[in-house]
Scaffold this active site. Structure first.
Site, mmCIF file in Angstrom:
data_model
loop_
_atom_site.group_PDB
_atom_site.id
_atom_site.type_symbol
_atom_site.label_atom_id
_atom_site.label_comp_id
_atom_site.label_asym_id
_atom_site.label_seq_id
_atom_site.Cartn_x
_atom_site.Cartn_y
_atom_site.Cartn_z
ATOM 1 N N ASP A 15 -6.084 -7.309 -0.566
ATOM 2 C CA ASP A 15 -7.402 -6.953 -0.032
ATOM 3 C C ASP A 15 -7.992 -8.089 0.804
ATOM 4 O O ASP A 15 -7.690 -9.257 0.570
ATOM 5 C CB ASP A 15 -8.335 -6.601 -1.206
ATOM 6 C CG ASP A 15 -9.558 -5.818 -0.750
ATOM 7 O OD1 ASP A 15 -9.575 -5.335 0.397
ATOM 8 O OD2 ASP A 15 -10.502 -5.706 -1.555
ATOM 9 N N GLY A 18 -9.790 -7.254 6.615
ATOM 10 C CA GLY A 18 -10.903 -7.049 7.546
ATOM 11 C C GLY A 18 -11.874 -8.215 7.524
ATOM 12 O O GLY A 18 -12.283 -8.726 8.568
ATOM 13 N N SER A 60 -4.388 3.398 0.155
ATOM 14 C CA SER A 60 -4.795 4.249 -0.969
ATOM 15 C C SER A 60 -5.167 5.644 -0.475
ATOM 16 O O SER A 60 -5.404 5.855 0.724
ATOM 17 C CB SER A 60 -5.996 3.620 -1.688
ATOM 18 O OG SER A 60 -7.175 3.772 -0.927
ATOM 19 N N ASN A 63 -8.265 5.448 1.386
ATOM 20 C CA ASN A 63 -8.323 4.741 2.673
ATOM 21 C C ASN A 63 -8.337 5.680 3.892
ATOM 22 O O ASN A 63 -8.644 5.256 5.002
ATOM 23 C CB ASN A 63 -7.172 3.734 2.806
ATOM 24 C CG ASN A 63 -7.324 2.505 1.931
ATOM 25 O OD1 ASN A 63 -6.348 1.939 1.442
ATOM 26 N ND2 ASN A 63 -8.553 2.063 1.711
ATOM 27 N N SER A 191 -9.724 -0.253 -8.088
ATOM 28 C CA SER A 191 -9.657 0.649 -6.935
ATOM 29 C C SER A 191 -8.525 1.685 -7.051
ATOM 30 O O SER A 191 -7.719 1.845 -6.125
ATOM 31 C CB SER A 191 -9.529 -0.141 -5.625
ATOM 32 O OG SER A 191 -10.625 -1.010 -5.468
HETATM 33 C C1 IPE Z 1 -7.684 -1.273 -2.184
HETATM 34 O O1 IPE Z 1 -8.477 -1.929 -1.257
HETATM 35 C C2 IPE Z 1 -6.572 -0.529 -1.475
HETATM 36 C C3 IPE Z 1 -5.559 -1.374 -0.823
HETATM 37 C C4 IPE Z 1 -5.481 -2.663 -0.884
HETATM 38 C C5 IPE Z 1 -4.571 -0.635 -0.074
HETATM 39 P P1 IPE Z 1 -9.801 -1.267 -0.674
HETATM 40 O O2 IPE Z 1 -10.377 -2.261 0.275
HETATM 41 O O3 IPE Z 1 -9.515 0.080 -0.155
HETATM 42 O O4 IPE Z 1 -10.683 -1.116 -1.990
HETATM 43 P P2 IPE Z 1 -12.264 -1.017 -2.185
HETATM 44 O O5 IPE Z 1 -12.760 0.028 -1.230
HETATM 45 O O6 IPE Z 1 -12.818 -2.364 -1.849
HETATM 46 O O7 IPE Z 1 -12.434 -0.681 -3.618
HETATM 47 C C1 IPE Z 2 -6.792 -4.485 2.746
HETATM 48 O O1 IPE Z 2 -7.762 -5.111 3.519
HETATM 49 C C2 IPE Z 2 -5.893 -3.580 3.568
HETATM 50 C C3 IPE Z 2 -6.036 -2.134 3.301
HETATM 51 C C4 IPE Z 2 -6.825 -1.585 2.409
HETATM 52 C C5 IPE Z 2 -5.217 -1.241 4.124
HETATM 53 P P1 IPE Z 2 -9.108 -4.355 3.913
HETATM 54 O O2 IPE Z 2 -8.877 -3.601 5.184
HETATM 55 O O3 IPE Z 2 -9.610 -3.557 2.774
HETATM 56 O O4 IPE Z 2 -10.080 -5.572 4.201
HETATM 57 P P2 IPE Z 2 -11.601 -5.699 3.778
HETATM 58 O O5 IPE Z 2 -11.671 -5.438 2.314
HETATM 59 O O6 IPE Z 2 -12.367 -4.691 4.581
HETATM 60 O O7 IPE Z 2 -11.962 -7.097 4.120
HETATM 61 MG MG MG Z 3 -10.844 -3.929 1.199
#
Ligand code: IPE
Ligand code: IPE
Ligand code: MG
Length: 237
Positions: A15, A18, A60, A63, A191
C-alpha cells in the site's frame, strides 16, 4: 538469520503507491510503476532466502471503484509486467498462482494471467500468489457455495464440514497459512485480505510506502518476526 525463525509464508498488502508519488509531485501512475520494481525486488529476496510462499495483494475487488484511468493503467501495467517477467520468474523457480475471482476481469488480462501461470515440470522453490480481483469475503462465499454443492450432490455430509474442509475450498488450498502479514504505508487494517488464513499470523506495519519497501525493509520485517513469540493460545513452556 536462523531458518527456524523464517516464516514459511509471507503475505503483503502493498500500500501507499499513490501517496508516495504525490509527496514527490509525481502522478499516481508513476507510484504504481515504482511499486512494480519493489515487488520484483522482494520476490527475488524471498526466493533467495528460502521462503516457500509469498502472497502479494495486487488488486482488490474494491479497487474497481477507483477512477477509470487509474484502473485501466493498472490493468495495462499488469499485462505488460506479466508478459515481461513471468518466464524469467519461472526459470528462477517461482511458480505463479493467481488468487481471486476471474469473473469481472477483462479478457486480455485473463489471457496474460493464464500465460503467466503455466505450470512447469520443474519443482518450484517458491509459490508466488498474486491476489488479483481478490476479496476475502468473496473467497469465503465461494468456499461456502462449493461446500453447499458438495452437500447437495451427496459427496459430503454435514459432519464432514470442518476447518480442514473449509481451508481446502479456499483459493489458497494446500498451502500453509501466512505466518507474517506485512502492510506498508502506515495503514493498520486488513482491507478484505485473507480473513480466514490470517487467524494466527503475526502482523508487521511500517510507515514506509510500498515504493520505499526495499530489501533492507523486508529484512527488518523478517527480523521483527523472528523475535515474536508465537503462542497459538497456549502458554510458554
Ligand atoms: C489494499 O489497499 C489493496 C491492495 C493493496 C491491492 P487499498 O489502498 O485498496 O486499501 P484501503 O482502501 O486503504 O483500505
Ligand atoms: C497500493 O497503493 C496499490 C493498489 C491498491 C493497486 P495505493 O494506490 O492504494 O496507494 P495509496 O494508498 O493511495 O497511497
Ligand atoms: Mg491504498
Amino acid at each position: 538469520m536462523q531458518t527456524d525463525f523464517l516464516p514459511r509464508h509471507v503475505a503483503i498488502i502493498m500500500d501507499g503507491n499513490g501517496r508516495w508519488a504525490k509527496a514527490r509531485g509525481m502522478s499516481r501512475a508513476q507510484g504504481h510503476l515504482e511499486g512494480v520494481k519493489r515487488v520484483e525486488e522482494i520476490i527475488k529476496v524471498a526466493r533467495d532466502m528460502g521462503i516457500g510462499f509469498l502472497t502479494v495483494y495486487a488488486f482488490s475487488t474494491e479497487n474497481w471503484s477507483r477512477p477509470h484511468d487509474e484502473v485501466s493503467m493498472i490493468m495495462r501495467t499488469f499485462i505488460l509486467v506479466l508478459g515481461q517477467k513471468a518466464k524469467e520468474l519461472r526459470e528462477n523457480g517461482v511458480r505463479i498462482n493467481f488468487i481471486g475471482r476471474r469473473q469481472g476481469v477483462p479478457q486480455e488480462v485473463l489471457k496474460a494471467m493464464d500465460e503467466a501461470a503455466i505450470v512447469t515440470k520443474e519443482p518450484a522453490a517458491m509459490t508466488l500468489n498474486i491476489a488479483f480481483n481478490y476479496g476475502a469475503r468473496g473467497e469465503i462465499v465461494d468456499a461456502i457455495k462449493s461446500i453447499a454443492c458438495q452437500l447437495n450432490e451427496g459427496k459430503i455430509k454435514d459432519d464432514d464440514i470442518d476447518e480442514k474442509l473449509i481451508s481446502s475450498c479456499l483459493y489458497t488450498k494446500g498451502q500453509p497459512d501466512p505466518d507474517l502479514l506485512i502492510r506498508t504505508s502506515g495503514e493498520e487494517r486488513i482491507s478484505n485480505f485473507l480473513l480466514w488464513q490470517l487467524s494466527y499470523a503475526e502482523f508487521y506495519f511500517t510507515d514506509k510506502c510500498w515504493p520505499e519497501f526495499n530489501k533492507e525493509q523486508f529484512l527488518k520485517a523478517l527480523d521483527s518476526y523472528a523475535q515474536r513469540e508465537r503462542r497459538w493460545g497456549g502458554v510458554k513452556v
